[in-house]
Design an enzyme around this catalytic site. Structure first.
Site, PDB file in Angstrom:
ATOM      1  N   ARG A 118       0.749  -1.055   0.144  1.00  0.00           N
ATOM      2  CA  ARG A 118      -0.366  -0.134   0.415  1.00  0.00           C
ATOM      3  C   ARG A 118       0.872   1.180  -0.472  1.00  0.00           C
ATOM      4  NH1 ARG A 118      -3.670  -1.107   5.269  1.00  0.00           N
ATOM      5  NH2 ARG A 118      -2.905  -0.183   6.077  1.00  0.00           N
ATOM      6  N   ASP A 165      -8.428   4.833  15.134  1.00  0.00           N
ATOM      7  CA  ASP A 165      -7.283   4.243  14.279  1.00  0.00           C
ATOM      8  C   ASP A 165      -7.607   4.045  13.348  1.00  0.00           C
ATOM      9  OD1 ASP A 165      -9.326   2.591  15.396  1.00  0.00           O
ATOM     10  OD2 ASP A 165      -8.019   1.031  14.817  1.00  0.00           O
TER      11      ASP A 165
END
Length: 591
Positions: free
Chosen positions: A267, A344
């Site tokens: 990613r 988060d």
């Protein structure tokens, strides 16, 4: 904060109220390697590219830079992070409570079985990483994206953060199966952080095994790229690697543990810092470190904010509030439900990150929730705007120790303006989806009316707006809905549909200097024909588990151009009603 944001415009019906790259010198490398040597055993090796050259060397010229045909002269670095932010002094890689740092050094754990590169994003490789597509065919690339080796000069890191999960403080979380393998500066001068997901244990793995499975990795790889081409800020996916390593998962948290295959996604994002990055520091009273991290984030990613100004944190917060409101409005405009909007998982750069049990709404339903473990439906699609405000409030609470009373009051006022920011953007997006130009008093009612009809008839969200983009005004006026416009035919069964059509056509007449062909052209450019519906992803996953990645590749091609009709996508039924086999399909919770 007591304001509650209902599902956009349904409140009108339901009477709800909104109250630098590392200089590759032998000395520095030797010091780092000697420091890390005890933790290297059993972990990824260094990919030695001794001839690497930094893109920042004198004479660097963007216009003359070509795509790299190998990794020999391609560099990654962690220096910008390590030099500015404290790193955990404990070198060993074991699960523990970590204090007074932002990162822990942790090397990826290679797969035991042979790994296979099954998909890459050509656009990410070429446009972001300056790599020619042919590089993906090399062994060096395969070893890098599978976590087997690390580029020489870069130190892999796992980020420490906390967060509120389902509204409850969860304490230390962190990168439990992700490794930031370095930062790349491309020919446009952009810095991109590369992160492997599913690459092994870190000090933040808690009870996890540090792995990701093929199922969730295929979904993340496809969706992050699909979201980009829908025009929604998001992390990107460069590659997908699968292995034959056994990974055991309780897919629906019902006690039924099954064997799956391990996988890794590479990613990339401008930053992986999230609200929880600040929360953990405030929670443990690490205020000097909180200030250091905030200043670093502002300096690196918020150029409009002067890091020397005393009100910089208020200015930073104002930008995050505005961009978060815009991001969630964009989600809503394509029917996207994130599924796990914990603090988060909320980026400080207001991009979409951490694709888990997400889903694109099929039948329109404000209570749609893709995550089967969300029993209280906290993260249903119609509550995402409220959750955005909740998360921003937690961000403000984390920043409060650094603010004086006047700044806290100002920041609170900024947060109170979030609903207006959100609804303003939502309204703009849905007016565009209906092809409306200019301002008319009844626009909100017109949008609310349509959503009401869609909800009552369970019409497909994506195709309703797409088919409104394709049908002519004369066909609508005659209520002559051709068979291919199946979503509109579904809505037309409602007795109030003719009333809405009359109001819609009357409103279109007020569009200045417009024509029906121009309206349709405008609408087809904002209403996608294809989104990654759950059944499409599941079909690709089922084939991938049999080592058939043809549908993964087909979806890549189709979702790269979501607004254009694609013959292969039509043959696959991607713009057709949900197939019968997929109507009760559940999104797996574990990944």
């Amino acid at each position: 904060m007591t304001q509650k944001i209902g599902f956009p415009f349904c409140c009108l019906i339901r009477r709800l109220h909104i109250p630098r790259l590392l200089l590759l010198c032998v000395t520095y490398h030797a010091v780092i390697c000697s420091l890390l040597q005890p933790g290297l055993e059993g972990s990824a090796n260094l990919l030695h590219l001794f001839s690497n050259k930094s893109n920042q060397e004198p004479g660097y010229c963007e216009a003359e830079t070509k795509l790299a045909s190998s990794l020999d002269f391609w560099t990654l670095s962690s220096e910008n992070l390590i030099a500015m932010l404290p790193v955990d002094p404990v070198k060993e890689n074991y699960v523990r409570k970590v204090k007074n740092c932002i990162f822990s050094i942790a090397f990826p754990t290679p797969f035991k079985s042979r790994a296979h590169l099954v998909a890459v994003s050509k656009e990410v490789l070429e446009d972001i990483l300056d790599l020619d597509l042919s590089v993906s065919e090399t062994d060096d690339f395969m070893q890098l994206v599978s976590g087997k080796k690390i580029v020489f000069g870069s130190i892999p890191l796992a980020h420490r953060y906390g967060g509120h999960q389902f509204g409850i403080w969860a304490d230390q979380l962190g990168d439990g199966r992700a490794h930031l393998i370095g930062i790349y500066m491309n020919r446009q001068g952009e810095k991109w952080e590369l992160q492997l997901k599913g690459s092994g244990k870190t000090p933040y793995s808690r009870n996890g095994d540090g792995r990701a499975v093929l199922r969730s990795s295929v979904r993340e790889f496809l969706c992050s790229e699909a979201m980009h081409y829908l025009g929604i800020p998001t992390s990107r996916a460069a590659s997908l690697v699968v292995s034959d390593d056994d990974v055991w998962r309780d897919q629906f948290y019902n006690g039924n543990i099954v064997k799956e295959r391990g996988a890794v996604v590479l990613r990339v994002a401008k930053s992986w810092f999230r609200i929880g990055s600040l929360e953990i520091l405030a929670h443990y009273g690490e205020l000097d470190l909180l200030r250091t991290l905030l200043d670093f984030i502002i300096r690196e990613h918020f150029p409009s904010v002067d890091v020397k100004e005393p009100d910089r944190y208020v200015e930073f917060f104002s930008i995050v509030v505005s961009k978060t409101a815009q991001l969630i409005a964009l989600w809503m405009s394509v029917g996207f439900a994130h599924g796990v909007c914990n603090t988060d998982n909320f980026s400080l750069l207001s991009i979409t990150i951490d694709y888990g049990p997400f889903g694109f709404m099929e039948a329109y339903n404000p209570d749609f929730v893709p995550n089967t473990s969300d029993d209280e439906r906290r993260y249903k699609i119609g509550n995402q705007a409220n959750i955005g405000m909740f998360n921003l409030n937690k961000l403000l609470q984390a920043m409060n120790p650094l603010l004086d009373p006047e700044q806290r009051q100002l920041a609170t006022q900024i947060l109170e303006g979030y609903p207006v920011l959100y609804y303003t953007r939502f309204r703009e997006l849905f007016k565009a989806k209906l092809g409306l130009l200019g301002e008319t008093k009844g626009d909100d009612d017109l949008i609310a009316f349509l959503l009401h009809l869609m909800e009552k008839t369970e019409a497909d969200f994506t195709m309703t707006f797409r088919q409104l983009s394709e049908i002519t005004q004369s066909q609508l006026q005659e209520l002559n809905i051709p068979q291919q416009f199946w979503a509109l035919k579904m809505i037309s069964k409602h007795k109030l549909f003719p009333t809405w059509v009359s109001q819609y056509l009357l409103r279109l007449k007020s569009n200045m200097n417009d024509s029906d062909s121009e309206r349709r052209k405008r609408m087809t450019n904002v209403n996608p024909r294809y989104v990654l519906k759950n059944w499409m992803a599941e079909s690709a996953v089922q084939k991938a588990e049999r080592n058939d990645f043809s549908e993964v590749h087909l979806l890549q091609r189709v979702l790269r151009h979501p607004f254009q009709k694609h013959p292969a996508a039509e043959r696959a039924g991607y713009s057709s009603p949900t197939p019968s086999w997929a109507r009760d399909l559940r999104v797996s919770c574990s990944s």
